[in-house]
Design a protein around this motif. Structure first.
Motif, PDB file in Angstrom:
ATOM      1  N   GLY A  80       0.782  -1.237   0.000  1.00  0.00           N
ATOM      2  CA  GLY A  80       0.000   0.000   0.000  1.00  0.00           C
ATOM      3  C   GLY A  80       0.809   1.281   0.000  1.00  0.00           C
ATOM      4  N   LYS A  81       2.128   1.199  -0.202  1.00  0.00           N
ATOM      5  CA  LYS A  81       2.952   2.410  -0.151  1.00  0.00           C
ATOM      6  C   LYS A  81       2.712   3.340  -1.345  1.00  0.00           C
ATOM      7  CE  LYS A  81       6.629   0.566   2.770  1.00  0.00           C
ATOM      8  NZ  LYS A  81       8.079   0.288   2.919  1.00  0.00           N
ATOM      9  N   LEU A  82       2.133   2.802  -2.414  1.00  0.00           N
ATOM     10  CA  LEU A  82       1.842   3.632  -3.584  1.00  0.00           C
ATOM     11  C   LEU A  82       0.533   4.408  -3.428  1.00  0.00           C
ATOM     12  CD1 LEU A  82       2.705   4.360  -6.535  1.00  0.00           C
ATOM     13  CD2 LEU A  82       1.328   2.400  -7.296  1.00  0.00           C
ATOM     14  N   ILE A  83      -0.270   4.057  -2.441  1.00  0.00           N
ATOM     15  CA  ILE A  83      -1.617   4.623  -2.312  1.00  0.00           C
ATOM     16  C   ILE A  83      -1.629   6.152  -2.233  1.00  0.00           C
ATOM     17  CG2 ILE A  83      -3.607   4.778  -0.735  1.00  0.00           C
ATOM     18  CD1 ILE A  83      -3.367   1.759  -0.331  1.00  0.00           C
ATOM     19  N   PRO A  84      -0.776   6.810  -1.423  1.00  0.00           N
ATOM     20  CA  PRO A  84      -0.837   8.280  -1.363  1.00  0.00           C
ATOM     21  C   PRO A  84      -0.631   8.946  -2.720  1.00  0.00           C
ATOM     22  CG  PRO A  84       0.441   7.424   0.463  1.00  0.00           C
ATOM     23  CD  PRO A  84       0.183   6.272  -0.437  1.00  0.00           C
ATOM     24  N   LYS A  85       0.360   8.499  -3.483  1.00  0.00           N
ATOM     25  CA  LYS A  85       0.620   9.090  -4.802  1.00  0.00           C
ATOM     26  C   LYS A  85      -0.509   8.757  -5.765  1.00  0.00           C
ATOM     27  CE  LYS A  85       3.161  11.489  -7.587  1.00  0.00           C
ATOM     28  NZ  LYS A  85       3.469  12.906  -7.287  1.00  0.00           N
ATOM     29  N   LEU A  86      -1.010   7.532  -5.695  1.00  0.00           N
ATOM     30  CA  LEU A  86      -2.100   7.121  -6.573  1.00  0.00           C
ATOM     31  C   LEU A  86      -3.343   7.965  -6.321  1.00  0.00           C
ATOM     32  CD1 LEU A  86      -3.082   5.104  -8.709  1.00  0.00           C
ATOM     33  CD2 LEU A  86      -3.701   3.549  -6.849  1.00  0.00           C
ATOM     34  N   GLN A  87      -3.631   8.243  -5.048  1.00  0.00           N
ATOM     35  CA  GLN A  87      -4.798   9.065  -4.714  1.00  0.00           C
ATOM     36  C   GLN A  87      -4.661  10.478  -5.277  1.00  0.00           C
ATOM     37  OE1 GLN A  87      -4.902  11.775  -2.377  1.00  0.00           O
ATOM     38  NE2 GLN A  87      -7.118  12.069  -2.564  1.00  0.00           N
ATOM     39  N   GLU A  88      -3.465  11.031  -5.151  1.00  0.00           N
ATOM     40  CA  GLU A  88      -3.207  12.395  -5.647  1.00  0.00           C
ATOM     41  C   GLU A  88      -3.432  12.473  -7.168  1.00  0.00           C
ATOM     42  OE1 GLU A  88       0.806  14.854  -6.686  1.00  0.00           O
ATOM     43  OE2 GLU A  88       0.789  13.820  -4.755  1.00  0.00           O
ATOM     44  N   VAL A  89      -2.865  11.528  -7.903  1.00  0.00           N
ATOM     45  CA  VAL A  89      -2.970  11.542  -9.364  1.00  0.00           C
ATOM     46  C   VAL A  89      -4.380  11.184  -9.818  1.00  0.00           C
ATOM     47  CG1 VAL A  89      -2.113  10.464 -11.483  1.00  0.00           C
ATOM     48  CG2 VAL A  89      -0.513  11.049  -9.646  1.00  0.00           C
ATOM     49  N   TYR A  90      -5.003  10.229  -9.124  1.00  0.00           N
ATOM     50  CA  TYR A  90      -6.352   9.800  -9.469  1.00  0.00           C
ATOM     51  C   TYR A  90      -7.332  10.975  -9.383  1.00  0.00           C
ATOM     52  CZ  TYR A  90     -10.354   6.548  -9.574  1.00  0.00           C
ATOM     53  OH  TYR A  90     -11.506   5.874  -9.905  1.00  0.00           O
ATOM     54  N   GLU A  91      -7.198  11.794  -8.330  1.00  0.00           N
ATOM     55  CA  GLU A  91      -8.077  12.962  -8.171  1.00  0.00           C
ATOM     56  C   GLU A  91      -7.792  14.011  -9.247  1.00  0.00           C
ATOM     57  OE1 GLU A  91     -10.684  13.352  -6.161  1.00  0.00           O
ATOM     58  OE2 GLU A  91     -10.333  11.246  -5.615  1.00  0.00           O
ATOM     59  N   GLN A  92      -6.512  14.186  -9.588  1.00  0.00           N
ATOM     60  CA  GLN A  92      -6.156  15.162 -10.627  1.00  0.00           C
ATOM     61  C   GLN A  92      -6.712  14.733 -11.987  1.00  0.00           C
ATOM     62  OE1 GLN A  92      -1.899  15.256 -10.170  1.00  0.00           O
ATOM     63  NE2 GLN A  92      -1.955  17.031  -8.802  1.00  0.00           N
ATOM     64  N   CYS A  93      -6.740  13.419 -12.249  1.00  0.00           N
ATOM     65  CA  CYS A  93      -7.317  12.926 -13.502  1.00  0.00           C
ATOM     66  C   CYS A  93      -8.808  13.250 -13.564  1.00  0.00           C
ATOM     67  CB  CYS A  93      -7.108  11.418 -13.628  1.00  0.00           C
ATOM     68  SG  CYS A  93      -5.421  10.943 -14.079  1.00  0.00           S
ATOM     69  N   LYS A  94      -9.484  13.133 -12.429  1.00  0.00           N
ATOM     70  CA  LYS A  94     -10.915  13.469 -12.386  1.00  0.00           C
ATOM     71  C   LYS A  94     -11.135  14.953 -12.680  1.00  0.00           C
ATOM     72  CE  LYS A  94     -12.684   9.989  -9.142  1.00  0.00           C
ATOM     73  NZ  LYS A  94     -13.312   9.808  -7.803  1.00  0.00           N
ATOM     74  N   ILE A  95     -10.319  15.799 -12.034  1.00  0.00           N
ATOM     75  CA  ILE A  95     -10.465  17.249 -12.199  1.00  0.00           C
ATOM     76  C   ILE A  95     -10.207  17.649 -13.650  1.00  0.00           C
ATOM     77  CG2 ILE A  95      -9.467  19.478 -11.550  1.00  0.00           C
ATOM     78  CD1 ILE A  95      -8.916  18.222  -8.762  1.00  0.00           C
ATOM     79  N   GLN A  96      -9.164  17.055 -14.251  1.00  0.00           N
ATOM     80  CA  GLN A  96      -8.802  17.398 -15.624  1.00  0.00           C
ATOM     81  C   GLN A  96      -9.559  16.564 -16.660  1.00  0.00           C
ATOM     82  OE1 GLN A  96      -4.538  17.557 -16.213  1.00  0.00           O
ATOM     83  NE2 GLN A  96      -4.177  18.309 -14.133  1.00  0.00           N
ATOM     84  N   GLN A  97     -10.512  15.742 -16.175  1.00  0.00           N
ATOM     85  CA  GLN A  97     -11.368  14.928 -17.050  1.00  0.00           C
ATOM     86  C   GLN A  97     -10.544  14.027 -17.983  1.00  0.00           C
ATOM     87  OE1 GLN A  97     -14.027  17.749 -18.931  1.00  0.00           O
ATOM     88  NE2 GLN A  97     -15.410  17.726 -17.176  1.00  0.00           N
ATOM     89  N   LYS A  98      -9.518  13.415 -17.391  1.00  0.00           N
ATOM     90  CA  LYS A  98      -8.711  12.454 -18.132  1.00  0.00           C
ATOM     91  C   LYS A  98      -9.154  11.056 -17.727  1.00  0.00           C
ATOM     92  CE  LYS A  98      -4.633  15.364 -18.729  1.00  0.00           C
ATOM     93  NZ  LYS A  98      -3.180  15.497 -18.558  1.00  0.00           N
ATOM     94  N   PRO A  99      -9.658  10.253 -18.660  1.00  0.00           N
ATOM     95  CA  PRO A  99     -10.186   8.934 -18.311  1.00  0.00           C
ATOM     96  C   PRO A  99      -9.100   8.020 -17.729  1.00  0.00           C
ATOM     97  CG  PRO A  99     -10.023   9.168 -20.695  1.00  0.00           C
ATOM     98  CD  PRO A  99      -9.742  10.522 -20.112  1.00  0.00           C
ATOM     99  N   PHE A 100      -9.345   7.528 -16.534  1.00  0.00           N
ATOM    100  CA  PHE A 100      -8.365   6.668 -15.866  1.00  0.00           C
ATOM    101  C   PHE A 100      -9.097   5.849 -14.806  1.00  0.00           C
ATOM    102  CE2 PHE A 100      -4.828   6.319 -12.563  1.00  0.00           C
ATOM    103  CZ  PHE A 100      -4.231   5.238 -13.194  1.00  0.00           C
ATOM    104  N   GLU A 101      -9.052   4.530 -14.938  1.00  0.00           N
ATOM    105  CA  GLU A 101      -9.644   3.642 -13.949  1.00  0.00           C
ATOM    106  C   GLU A 101      -8.559   2.737 -13.380  1.00  0.00           C
ATOM    107  OE1 GLU A 101     -12.479   3.744 -12.630  1.00  0.00           O
ATOM    108  OE2 GLU A 101     -13.601   5.039 -13.990  1.00  0.00           O
TER     109      GLU A 101
END
Length: 600
Positions: free
Chosen positions: A411-432
Motif C-alpha cells: 500500500g505504499k503507492l496509495i498516497p501518490k495514486l490518490q493524488e494523481v487519481y483525483e487530478q485525472c478526475k479534475i482534468q477529465q482524463k479517463p483513468f480507472e
C-alpha cells in the motif's frame, strides 16, 4: 526532564547538556539532582544506557521478574577529574547501582568503578539465571505471534522476548532419537508407510482429528489421497520469513480444499522448549483451515516422532508430500508455496518446470488480455462501498481508455495514486484503477491483508475497483511481473498495450506523465527533439555566438553543417576522453570540413 527543559538546556548550556536525575529521598519526597555533562561525554553515556535499557526491557518481559524491584541508585555518577580524556562507550563515565530479584533472592552490586559494559553483563547474567513463564507473559507475546488475528494488532516494534525463541534447535528425547535412527531415510520417489508415520511409529491405526473437531479413523483419512504432512517449530512471530511461508502454504492448501481435490494436510507442531503450552499450540492452529488434520497437543510423543523422522532441525518448517499411492513426491522446506498456488499441484519439479515452460510461451500482454477479458460478465465492486453500490463488469472496464492494474503488496503507492487519481478526475482524463490484493510478502492472511489495504484506502479517501482474491491467479500474475513491491500495470485493451512500470512513471512525473506509460514519455521527448533547431538549442537571449580558439563564432555560421553536441562536466575523469575526442575531431574534419563539435 520534560520537553521544555530539554529545549532550554540545549540553548542555555551549550556545549553542555543538563540532565535531571532521581536522587535521594528527603522528607518523603524525591529530590532532583542536576548534573552537567560535557557534550563529548554524553553520547557514550547514552550508548551505555541504551545497552542497559535493552537488557532491562528483556528482563521485564519475564514474568518471574514482575516481582523485581530494580533500584538504580545515583546511576550516572560521573568522574570529572580527567575531563579531557577521550571517552569511549563504557569508559570515563561511572555508575553505582544494584539489581534486586526478590523472588530469587539475587542481589547484584554495580560498584562505583564498574564500567557500563560490566553492568550490562550483570544484567545478562541475571537473564540467564531467570526462569520464563510463557503463560504469565502470553497476553504480551500473542500480539507478536503468528497468526495475526487483526491487522490492528500489528506493531512497529519487535518483541524483546522473541529473541529467546530465535535460532532454537528442536530437542528430542533419547527414545525418539533411537527409534528414528533405526528407520530407513526418506528418499524422493520411494514408497512410504504413511500409517506408520502418522501413528507415531506404532502398528496401531488410531485416529486423526480435524482442527474443527471431527475424528476420522487413520486408514480412512488417508486412503487414496495426496497427503501433505507439515511440521512446524512453534511459536512463530509475524514479520519473519517462516511466518510468511506458513501463510502462503495455508493459502495454497485452502485453495486445494476448496477445489475438492483428493488432498489432506496434517499439521504437526513441535513446541519450543519455553513455549510448550496448549495456549500457544491452540493459537498457532487458529491460523489453519478447520478441514486440516492435526496431531493433538496431548500426543507429544507422536508429534515429536513425526518431526524427528521428517528431519525438522534448522528450518522451522519441514514438509512431506505423498501421492495417492503413498510414493514420496516432496520432502523438505516448502519453497513452492512462495510462488505457486493450487495450479502447481502436486508441486513436483516436473510439474513446476512444465508450468514455467508454458508461461514462457505466453507473454504478459496475452496473459493480461486473458485475465481481463476471459470472464467479461464478472461484476467488480469498489472498496469501502456499500453492498450493491458502484458495480462494473469486466467488459465495461475494458472499454475505458486507460486502466491501471494496481498490484497492491503493502500500500505504499496509495498516497501518490490518490493524488494523481483525483487530478485525472479534475482534468477529465479517463483513468480507472483495478486493485489486485497481493498478500504474499507479509504474514497476514488474505482477509486481514484486504482489511489492512482497505483501511489505508479509506484513510486517503480513495475507492477503487477490486478483483476478489484468487491464490493461483494472483501468484501467476506475480510470476509474470516479478516484483515484490506495489506495482501499477498500465493496460489499454484497444491496442493491448502493457507497461509494468506505471508506478515508477507516476511517482516520478505525476499527472504530467498521463497515461503513465514509458512509450508515451519517450514519444513526447522525441517530439520535443523534432522541434529543436540550432537556434533554439544554442542561442540564449542576446548570446547568439559560440567560442572557438578565443574567437566568437556566430551560431548562424553553423547552419547546414553536421553538428555533434557534446555535453560534459569536464571533470578530471573526462580529460583522457577529451584528448581522444580532439584527435577524432581533427581526423573527421580533415575528411569532412562541414563537421563540427559543440562542447557544452
Amino acid at each position: 526532564m520534560d520537553a521544555d527543559e530539554i529545549g532550554s538546556s540545549s540553548r542555555k548550556h551549550w556545549p553542555e547538556s543538563l540532565f535531571s536525575l532521581e536522587g535521594e529521598i528527603e522528607n518523603g519526597k524525591t529530590k532532583k539532582t542536576k548534573l552537567g555533562f560535557e557534550e563529548d561525554r554524553v553520547m557514550p553515556l547514552l550508548h551505555g544506557i541504551s545497552e542497559m535499557v535493552t537488557s532491562i526491557e528483556t528482563l521485564f518481559w519475564l514474568p518471574s521478574w514482575l516481582k523485581i524491584i530494580l533500584i538504580l541508585i545515583s546511576i550516572l555518577i560521573c568522574d570529572f577529574f580527567e575531563p579531557r580524556l577521550l571517552v569511549g562507550a563504557g569508559y570515563g563515565v561511572r555508575f553505582k547501582c544494584i539489581f534486586v530479584n526478590v523472588a530469587k533472592n539475587i542481589l547484584l552490586f554495580g560498584q562505583l568503578d564498574d564500567s557500563m559494559s560490566y553492568l550490562v553483563e550483570h544484567l545478562k547474567d541475571l537473564l540467564r539465571k531467570s526462569s520464563f513463564d510463557v503463560q504469565r507473559s502470553y497476553q504480551r507475546l500473542v500480539k507478536h505471534m503468528w497468526p495475526v488475528k487483526s491487522f490492528h494488532s500489528l506493531t512497529a516494534y519487535s518483541c524483546p522476548i522473541a529473541r529467546i525463541f530465535r535460532n532454537v534447535k528442536p530437542e528430542y528425547s533419547d527414545d525418539i532419537n533411537t527409534m528414528v535412527s533405526q528407520l530407513f531415510p526418506i528418499q524422493i520417489g520411494q514408497s512410504f508407510d504413511a500409517k506408520f508415520l502418522l501413528s507415531g511409529g506404532s502398528n496401531e491405526l488410531g485416529y486423526l482429528v480435524r482442527i474443527g473437531g471431527e475424528r476420522v479413523e487413520l486408514g480412512k483419512a488417508i486412503r487414496d489421497k495426496y497427503i501433505m504432512v507439515c511440521c512446524f517449530h512453534v511459536p512463530m512471530f509475524h514479520g519473519g520469513w517462516d511466518s510468511s511461508m506458513v501463510q502462503s502454504l495455508i493459502n495454497t492448501c485452502s485453495e486445494l480444499y476448496a477445489a475438492d481435490m483428493d488432498f489432506e494436510m496434517v499439521v504437526v507442531a513441535k513446541m519450543k522448549k519455553l513455549a510448550d503450552h496448549k495456549q500457544v499450540f491452540d493459537h498457532f492452529l487458529s491460523g489453519f483451515p478447520s478441514s486440516c488434520f492435526v496431531i493433538p497437543f496431548e500426543d507429544s510423543k507422536r508429534r515429536n516422532f513425526i518431526c524427528k523422522y521428517l528431519e525438522l532441525q534448522l528450518n522451522d518448517i519441514q514438509c512431506l508430500l505423498l501421492d495417492n499411492k503413498e510414493n514420496i513426491l516432496l520432502h523438505g522446506y516448502p519453497r513452492f508455496a512462495e510462488s505457486y498456488g493450487a495450479d502447481g499441484f502436486p508441486f513436483t519439479d516436473e510439474k513446476l518446470q512444465k508450468l514455467e515452460a508454458d508461461e514462457k510461451l505466453q507473454s504478459l500482454t496475452n496473459y493480461m488480455v486473458q485475465l481481463l477479458t476471459s470472464n467479461p460478465s464478472d461484476v467488480l465492486r469498489k472498496t469501502n462501498a456499500e453492498d450493491g453500490c458502484d458495480t462494473m463488469t469486466i467488459s465495461d472496464l475494458n472499454k475505458k481508455d486507460v486502466v491501471g492494474l494496481f498490484k497492491c503488496v503493502n500500500g505504499k503507492l496509495i498516497p501518490k495514486l490518490q493524488e494523481v487519481y483525483e487530478q485525472c478526475k479534475i482534468q477529465q482524463k479517463p483513468f480507472e484503477v483495478l486493485l489486485v490484493y497481493i498478500p504474499f510478502s507479509n504474514s497476514l492472511d488474505p482477509k486481514n491483508h484486504k482489511l489492512y489495504i482497505d483501511n489505508l484506502l479509506q484513510k486517503h479517501k480513495l475507492s477503487l475497483w477490486y478483483m476478489p482474491f484468487n491464490n493461483s491467479v494472483h501468484h501467476k500474475l506475480c510470476r509474470f511481473t516479478n516484483s515484490c513491491y506495489d506495482q501499477l500495470i498500465i493496460f489499454r485493451a484497444q491496442d493491448a498495450h502493457i507497461d509494468i512500470y506505471g508506478a515508477e512513471v507516476m511517482s516520478t512525473f505525476g499527472i504530467d506523465a498521463y497515461p503513465f506509460s514509458r512509450e508515451e514519455l519517450v514519444q513526447r521527448e522525441l517530439n520535443k527533439f523534432k522541434e529543436v533547431t540550432l537556434e533554439t538549442l544554442l542561442i540564449s537571449k542576446s548570446r547568439d555566438y559560440l567560442l572557438k580558439g578565443g574567437a566568437n563564432i556566430s551560431v548562424a555560421h553553423l547552419r547546414g553543417k553536421n553538428i555533434l553536441v557534446w555535453i560534459s562536466s569536464l571533470s578530471v575523469n573526462c580529460i583522457p576522453f577529451y584528448h581522444e575526442l580532439l584527435l577524432w575531431y581533427k581526423e573527421n574534419q580533415a575528411k569532412n570540413p562541414d563537421f563540427e563539435v559543440v562542447c557544452v
